[in-house]
Design a protein around this motif. Sequence first.
Motif, PDB file in Angstrom:
ATOM      1  N   GLU B  27      27.588 -96.977 121.062  1.00  0.00           N
ATOM      2  CA  GLU B  27      28.646 -95.690 120.602  1.00  0.00           C
ATOM      3  C   GLU B  27      28.388 -94.191 121.358  1.00  0.00           C
ATOM      4  O   GLU B  27      27.833 -93.928 121.879  1.00  0.00           O
ATOM      5  N   VAL B  28      29.694 -93.606 122.528  1.00  0.00           N
ATOM      6  CA  VAL B  28      29.523 -93.306 123.532  1.00  0.00           C
ATOM      7  C   VAL B  28      28.920 -91.987 121.857  1.00  0.00           C
ATOM      8  O   VAL B  28      29.630 -91.010 121.319  1.00  0.00           O
ATOM      9  N   CYS B  94      24.999 -84.802 117.823  1.00  0.00           N
ATOM     10  CA  CYS B  94      26.259 -83.726 117.155  1.00  0.00           C
ATOM     11  C   CYS B  94      25.588 -82.467 116.870  1.00  0.00           C
ATOM     12  O   CYS B  94      24.499 -82.904 115.745  1.00  0.00           O
ATOM     13  N   CYS B 101      28.785 -86.334 118.776  1.00  0.00           N
ATOM     14  CA  CYS B 101      30.292 -85.030 118.916  1.00  0.00           C
ATOM     15  C   CYS B 101      31.599 -85.554 118.974  1.00  0.00           C
ATOM     16  O   CYS B 101      32.355 -84.910 119.075  1.00  0.00           O
ATOM     17  N   PHE B 102      32.427 -87.011 119.014  1.00  0.00           N
ATOM     18  CA  PHE B 102      33.724 -87.260 119.752  1.00  0.00           C
ATOM     19  C   PHE B 102      33.829 -87.580 118.236  1.00  0.00           C
ATOM     20  O   PHE B 102      34.602 -89.109 117.776  1.00  0.00           O
ATOM     21  N   TYR B 103      34.181 -87.208 116.985  1.00  0.00           N
ATOM     22  CA  TYR B 103      34.461 -87.264 116.282  1.00  0.00           C
ATOM     23  C   TYR B 103      35.894 -87.071 115.612  1.00  0.00           C
ATOM     24  O   TYR B 103      36.715 -86.927 114.441  1.00  0.00           O
ATOM     25  N   THR B 104      36.688 -86.251 116.378  1.00  0.00           N
ATOM     26  CA  THR B 104      38.243 -85.569 116.051  1.00  0.00           C
ATOM     27  C   THR B 104      38.605 -86.986 117.584  1.00  0.00           C
ATOM     28  O   THR B 104      38.257 -87.013 118.553  1.00  0.00           O
ATOM     29  N   ALA B 105      39.827 -87.057 116.591  1.00  0.00           N
ATOM     30  CA  ALA B 105      40.663 -88.591 117.231  1.00  0.00           C
ATOM     31  C   ALA B 105      42.023 -87.840 116.442  1.00  0.00           C
ATOM     32  O   ALA B 105      42.484 -87.223 116.343  1.00  0.00           O
ATOM     33  N   LEU B 106      43.017 -88.344 118.079  1.00  0.00           N
ATOM     34  CA  LEU B 106      44.441 -88.094 118.079  1.00  0.00           C
ATOM     35  C   LEU B 106      45.117 -88.432 117.544  1.00  0.00           C
ATOM     36  O   LEU B 106      45.206 -90.065 118.607  1.00  0.00           O
ATOM     37  N   ARG B 107      45.710 -88.950 116.796  1.00  0.00           N
ATOM     38  CA  ARG B 107      46.455 -90.075 116.188  1.00  0.00           C
ATOM     39  C   ARG B 107      47.673 -89.481 115.828  1.00  0.00           C
ATOM     40  O   ARG B 107      48.243 -88.386 114.563  1.00  0.00           O
ATOM     41  N   GLY B 109      50.383 -87.580 117.115  1.00  0.00           N
ATOM     42  CA  GLY B 109      50.275 -86.303 117.382  1.00  0.00           C
ATOM     43  C   GLY B 109      49.142 -84.917 116.651  1.00  0.00           C
ATOM     44  O   GLY B 109      49.562 -84.076 116.986  1.00  0.00           O
ATOM     45  N   ALA B 110      48.271 -85.750 115.519  1.00  0.00           N
ATOM     46  CA  ALA B 110      47.438 -84.549 115.068  1.00  0.00           C
ATOM     47  C   ALA B 110      46.493 -85.020 115.474  1.00  0.00           C
ATOM     48  O   ALA B 110      45.924 -86.289 116.149  1.00  0.00           O
ATOM     49  N   GLU B 111      45.074 -83.842 115.621  1.00  0.00           N
ATOM     50  CA  GLU B 111      43.442 -83.951 115.455  1.00  0.00           C
ATOM     51  C   GLU B 111      43.333 -84.615 113.823  1.00  0.00           C
ATOM     52  O   GLU B 111      43.784 -83.947 112.801  1.00  0.00           O
ATOM     53  N   ILE B 114      37.272 -88.037 112.374  1.00  0.00           N
ATOM     54  CA  ILE B 114      37.346 -89.600 111.747  1.00  0.00           C
ATOM     55  C   ILE B 114      35.679 -89.684 111.095  1.00  0.00           C
ATOM     56  O   ILE B 114      35.536 -91.000 111.154  1.00  0.00           O
TER      57      ILE B 114
END
Lengths: 119, 119
Positions: B27-28, B94, B101-107, B109-111, B114
Amino acid sequence: MAFDPSSLKYDDKGLIPAIAQDHATGEVLMMAWMNAESLQRTIKTGRVTYWSRSRQSFWAKGESSGHVQRLIELRIDCDRDCLLLLVDQTGPACHTMRRSCFYTALRDGAEVVIADPIA
Amino acid sequence: MAFDPSSLKYDDKGLIPAIAQDHATGEVLMMAWMNAESLQRTIKTGRVTYWSRSRQSFWAKGESSGHVQRLIELRIDCDRDCLLLLVDQTGPACHTMRRSCFYTALRDGAEVVIADPIA
């Protein structure tokens, strides 16, 4: 929340670092830079497009080499100043023809090459 | 080849981006910045130490929170201008108490958030 690329934090050159990770294996493949327009192109086309700082131009990854990156998912960090791209990488990501650009490890105080070219 | 931190390429502020990846899961976790001295401290102590751009000071990860990063392996990219740190992360990486820290995904077209805080 609908995504707005201008809501990200770009540096004083208008760039944001983007980490490419193999979506299937988790391997970190490379890090490069995007500006808002290259991010827009990436999202629109599904093909990862960076901004080349050395050439000062858009860099559609694999355009000449064929080693394209298909965007599987875009992730944004907590500070909105770094991107993580989960990608489907065709062939090597690195210009040295290795799968990943991170093929040099520090072991026992010395640099060791830990991966061979694959193409 | 013996490792010389001064052989890396730092930006015009003397910094190099460093990606922290969970050595066990892939995991990054985060991306932050180092200067040559913070890299030296990281290698010497085995505890990851960044350079805080906002505070303009060394940032021994976890110093106040206890969420330390133990360096398992340092990797260098082909251009010598980015680092990949394989780490053993205690707790969340985080400041929002999420593992990554990368807990927001673009799915679609929306944030979308996750991941939940773990501590």
